[in-house]
Design a protein around this motif. Structure first.
Motif, PDB file in Angstrom:
ATOM      1  N   GLU A  93      18.465  33.255  49.452  1.00  0.00           N
ATOM      2  CA  GLU A  93      18.138  33.459  48.046  1.00  0.00           C
ATOM      3  C   GLU A  93      19.382  33.851  47.243  1.00  0.00           C
ATOM      4  OE1 GLU A  93      15.087  36.370  47.422  1.00  0.00           O
ATOM      5  OE2 GLU A  93      15.074  36.063  45.241  1.00  0.00           O
ATOM      6  N   ALA A  94      20.212  34.706  47.821  1.00  0.00           N
ATOM      7  CA  ALA A  94      21.440  35.089  47.127  1.00  0.00           C
ATOM      8  C   ALA A  94      22.346  33.873  46.963  1.00  0.00           C
ATOM      9  CB  ALA A  94      22.160  36.197  47.899  1.00  0.00           C
ATOM     10  N   ALA A  95      22.400  33.047  47.988  1.00  0.00           N
ATOM     11  CA  ALA A  95      23.241  31.846  47.903  1.00  0.00           C
ATOM     12  C   ALA A  95      22.769  30.932  46.774  1.00  0.00           C
ATOM     13  CB  ALA A  95      23.221  31.100  49.243  1.00  0.00           C
ATOM     14  N   GLU A  96      21.459  30.772  46.664  1.00  0.00           N
ATOM     15  CA  GLU A  96      20.925  29.919  45.594  1.00  0.00           C
ATOM     16  C   GLU A  96      21.259  30.475  44.214  1.00  0.00           C
ATOM     17  OE1 GLU A  96      16.775  29.629  46.560  1.00  0.00           O
ATOM     18  OE2 GLU A  96      17.217  28.590  48.454  1.00  0.00           O
ATOM     19  N   ARG A  97      21.132  31.786  44.079  1.00  0.00           N
ATOM     20  CA  ARG A  97      21.463  32.387  42.780  1.00  0.00           C
ATOM     21  C   ARG A  97      22.936  32.178  42.431  1.00  0.00           C
ATOM     22  NH1 ARG A  97      18.216  38.082  41.799  1.00  0.00           N
ATOM     23  NH2 ARG A  97      16.239  37.391  42.679  1.00  0.00           N
ATOM     24  N   VAL A  98      23.800  32.373  43.413  1.00  0.00           N
ATOM     25  CA  VAL A  98      25.237  32.220  43.157  1.00  0.00           C
ATOM     26  C   VAL A  98      25.557  30.770  42.795  1.00  0.00           C
ATOM     27  CG1 VAL A  98      27.520  32.261  44.245  1.00  0.00           C
ATOM     28  CG2 VAL A  98      25.947  34.183  44.557  1.00  0.00           C
ATOM     29  N   THR A  99      24.947  29.848  43.511  1.00  0.00           N
ATOM     30  CA  THR A  99      25.175  28.427  43.226  1.00  0.00           C
ATOM     31  C   THR A  99      24.765  28.087  41.792  1.00  0.00           C
ATOM     32  OG1 THR A  99      24.865  27.871  45.547  1.00  0.00           O
ATOM     33  CG2 THR A  99      24.581  26.081  43.961  1.00  0.00           C
ATOM     34  N   ALA A 100      23.635  28.626  41.371  1.00  0.00           N
ATOM     35  CA  ALA A 100      23.161  28.359  40.008  1.00  0.00           C
ATOM     36  C   ALA A 100      24.081  28.980  38.961  1.00  0.00           C
ATOM     37  CB  ALA A 100      21.730  28.900  39.847  1.00  0.00           C
ATOM     38  N   ILE A 101      24.521  30.187  39.216  1.00  0.00           N
ATOM     39  CA  ILE A 101      25.419  30.857  38.262  1.00  0.00           C
ATOM     40  C   ILE A 101      26.745  30.105  38.174  1.00  0.00           C
ATOM     41  CG2 ILE A 101      26.736  32.977  37.792  1.00  0.00           C
ATOM     42  CD1 ILE A 101      24.395  34.487  39.289  1.00  0.00           C
ATOM     43  N   ALA A 102      27.255  29.667  39.310  1.00  0.00           N
ATOM     44  CA  ALA A 102      28.534  28.938  39.325  1.00  0.00           C
ATOM     45  C   ALA A 102      28.403  27.618  38.574  1.00  0.00           C
ATOM     46  CB  ALA A 102      28.987  28.707  40.762  1.00  0.00           C
ATOM     47  N   ALA A 103      27.280  26.911  38.783  1.00  0.00           N
ATOM     48  CA  ALA A 103      27.083  25.613  38.111  1.00  0.00           C
ATOM     49  C   ALA A 103      27.059  25.786  36.588  1.00  0.00           C
ATOM     50  CB  ALA A 103      25.767  24.987  38.589  1.00  0.00           C
ATOM     51  N   ARG A 104      26.506  26.916  36.160  1.00  0.00           N
ATOM     52  CA  ARG A 104      26.354  27.164  34.733  1.00  0.00           C
ATOM     53  C   ARG A 104      27.651  27.660  34.099  1.00  0.00           C
ATOM     54  NH1 ARG A 104      22.061  30.059  35.553  1.00  0.00           N
ATOM     55  NH2 ARG A 104      22.920  32.108  35.051  1.00  0.00           N
ATOM     56  N   THR A 105      28.385  28.526  34.834  1.00  0.00           N
ATOM     57  CA  THR A 105      29.530  29.208  34.204  1.00  0.00           C
ATOM     58  C   THR A 105      30.883  28.665  34.634  1.00  0.00           C
ATOM     59  OG1 THR A 105      29.656  30.915  35.926  1.00  0.00           O
ATOM     60  CG2 THR A 105      28.185  31.337  34.055  1.00  0.00           C
ATOM     61  N   GLN A 106      30.932  27.986  35.777  1.00  0.00           N
ATOM     62  CA  GLN A 106      32.211  27.445  36.253  1.00  0.00           C
ATOM     63  C   GLN A 106      32.001  26.010  36.733  1.00  0.00           C
ATOM     64  OE1 GLN A 106      35.111  28.909  35.985  1.00  0.00           O
ATOM     65  NE2 GLN A 106      34.681  31.100  35.816  1.00  0.00           N
ATOM     66  N   ALA A 161      26.127  39.328  36.167  1.00  0.00           N
ATOM     67  CA  ALA A 161      27.418  39.698  35.571  1.00  0.00           C
ATOM     68  C   ALA A 161      28.477  39.914  36.650  1.00  0.00           C
ATOM     69  CB  ALA A 161      27.264  40.960  34.723  1.00  0.00           C
ATOM     70  N   ALA A 162      28.056  40.454  37.789  1.00  0.00           N
ATOM     71  CA  ALA A 162      29.015  40.678  38.877  1.00  0.00           C
ATOM     72  C   ALA A 162      29.535  39.342  39.414  1.00  0.00           C
ATOM     73  CB  ALA A 162      28.361  41.487  39.996  1.00  0.00           C
ATOM     74  N   ILE A 163      28.620  38.369  39.533  1.00  0.00           N
ATOM     75  CA  ILE A 163      29.011  37.052  40.050  1.00  0.00           C
ATOM     76  C   ILE A 163      29.925  36.348  39.055  1.00  0.00           C
ATOM     77  CG2 ILE A 163      28.152  34.818  40.856  1.00  0.00           C
ATOM     78  CD1 ILE A 163      27.493  37.323  42.652  1.00  0.00           C
ATOM     79  N   VAL A 164      29.568  36.413  37.800  1.00  0.00           N
ATOM     80  CA  VAL A 164      30.413  35.809  36.754  1.00  0.00           C
ATOM     81  C   VAL A 164      31.819  36.428  36.788  1.00  0.00           C
ATOM     82  CG1 VAL A 164      30.737  35.614  34.248  1.00  0.00           C
ATOM     83  CG2 VAL A 164      28.478  35.167  35.271  1.00  0.00           C
ATOM     84  N   ARG A 165      31.862  37.728  36.927  1.00  0.00           N
ATOM     85  CA  ARG A 165      33.145  38.447  36.959  1.00  0.00           C
ATOM     86  C   ARG A 165      33.981  38.041  38.176  1.00  0.00           C
ATOM     87  NH1 ARG A 165      31.235  43.362  37.812  1.00  0.00           N
ATOM     88  NH2 ARG A 165      30.391  43.273  35.711  1.00  0.00           N
ATOM     89  N   ALA A 166      33.323  37.944  39.320  1.00  0.00           N
ATOM     90  CA  ALA A 166      34.040  37.569  40.543  1.00  0.00           C
ATOM     91  C   ALA A 166      34.569  36.140  40.428  1.00  0.00           C
ATOM     92  CB  ALA A 166      33.105  37.702  41.748  1.00  0.00           C
ATOM     93  N   LEU A 167      33.706  35.225  39.960  1.00  0.00           N
ATOM     94  CA  LEU A 167      34.130  33.825  39.834  1.00  0.00           C
ATOM     95  C   LEU A 167      35.288  33.691  38.843  1.00  0.00           C
ATOM     96  CD1 LEU A 167      30.651  32.046  39.865  1.00  0.00           C
ATOM     97  CD2 LEU A 167      32.450  31.823  41.612  1.00  0.00           C
TER      98      LEU A 167
END
Lengths: 275, 275
Positions: free
Chosen positions: A15-28, A135-141
């Protein structure tokens, strides 16, 4: 840019992987976050056996097709593989960025000791599961992709070297072959889910270590989810940190914006602006 | 014979003192167990302030009218006073027997490093409150009064040097000025009330330390009251100890009859039979 995620410590979640993938697709867009299949293995407490975790880390690190290694999460387990895995890293590993915190500190320490120049303490994919974790994922990416200054801990100082660790993790690697030379570094420390007496004890150990007495100073991140103490310990996290710094003549330089939470900022190891 | 009890760590109880006094009167007539008034002070987590605990220890240790110092209990706190208090000890302190375990290990370590010859790891007055605790008090008094061989851990070997510690306490003093030279010693280790992952991590730290790699071997006491691990850690205490010993080429020498319980045996530091 291609980022490889490996899990050297505890079990990671799909589930965490899916969330990160979605955030990355949207922001990076254009950045691929590749979750190594090892992330989803389970063996007792760990994301796979010691051998599976070490092999995945070495494979991804030595693959020139990846630009960065991002540790999936903390928990526990990286000290069981760090020495042996780091000994197997080649030149392609040295060129990469590396990001993680908490239990991943054992690896950050060993990498920094080995002269890796592009490593940082900061959010991990599992943080996507926290309240406000996006926000943490966005910041890390943003740091992994572009070294974004807005991702950085705001108190980092030009002209100074820095390093950041979980208090317990740093204590448990002092004296081992993973311990880096932190002389003249500003050392940022954070802790989670410990009794305050254990924090006090760990800070005794750290501050009483001659190698740590050579740091430029200590800044205290958040000490969160402190376990109940009966009787109450009677001293706050900052009182405890000040006490040990004063006792061993280490400059106490105030608070730091790091911790086991979604606002955890990025702290590149070494000289500010070097990445 | 006069035994002074001081409490360098957590709060001590009047009830335990009364039990010990009664047991001593019955089993060791002619022996006085003197509870320093500091034992009954309270300051936050501790049996009095750092200054009160240090002063009581120094006063009793330097008083030639006492033959032994018996630490009242563990908990936490002795690392906060150990260095400063030990620096104030005079010749009368060196002649005494010293007994304790758990958090008192910080003091045992520093005393042993300073060349004190008559110190041991073993039961403390607070053990009177355990189920079956009278036996622990009788065993401790028999060693303090007469060095009774029946009080000793049964696996101690003539011709070898020994030392015993709580795992967490030993880890937290490595590299500090309290760390004794344990080269060629058989090292007995025990733990209580920790998660198994934390025991594993602490044993990494201990076994990965070059100074510990010079011990003659490690024997594992009881690892009791292990806190629940979710998911289950999947390895027993002995598997964990064997793993780290093997990893760092330290001989694993089997189990030891020590622990946080009423059957905890006495382990004199140094050469067997030296006391």
């Amino acid at each position: 840019m291609r980022i490889a995620v490996v899990a050297p410590s505890s079990r990671f979640s799909e589930e965490a992987a899916e969330r990160v993938t979605a955030i990355a697709a949207r922001t990076q867009p254009g950045v691929e976050v590749h979750f190594h299949p090892q992330c989803f293995l389970t063996h007792n407490h760990f994301a796979g056996t010691d051998a599976a975790r070490a092999d995945a880390l070495v494979e991804a690190a030595n693959d020139p097709g990846f630009d960065a290694i991002w540790f999936a999460r903390g928990g526990y387990g990286s000290c069981r593989i760090a020495e042996a895995a780091l000994a197997r890293l080649g030149p392609a590993a040295r060129d990469k960025k590396w990001l993680g915190y908490s239990d991943a500190g054992f690896l950050l320490a060993g990498l920094y000791r080995a002269g890796f120049a592009r490593i940082a303490h900061g959010p991990m994919p599992q943080d996507a599961m926290r309240e406000g974790g996006e926000a943490a994922i966005v910041r890390a990416l943003a740091w992994l992709v572009a070294g974004s200054p807005t991702s950085l801990e705001p108190g980092l100082e030009p002209g100074r070297r820095h390093a950041a660790f979980n208090i317990t993790v740093l204590g448990m690697l002092l004296g081992t072959s993973l311990e880096p030379d932190l002389s003249d570094h500003v050392l940022l420390l954070e802790e989670v889910s410990e009794h305050m007496y254990a924090v006090d004890r760990a800070l005794f150990h750290i501050a009483a270590s001659p190698a740590i007495q050579r740091v430029a100073g200590i800044r205290l991140g958040r000490v969160s989810d402190v376990k109940p103490n009966d009787p109450d310990f009677g001293e706050s996290d900052e009182m405890v940190a000040r006490h040990w710094c004063e006792r061993y003549a280490i400059p106490y330089l105030g608070r730091a914006d790091i911790g086991h939470d979604s606002v955890n900022k990025v702290v590149p190891f070494g000289a500010f602006g070097a990445l």
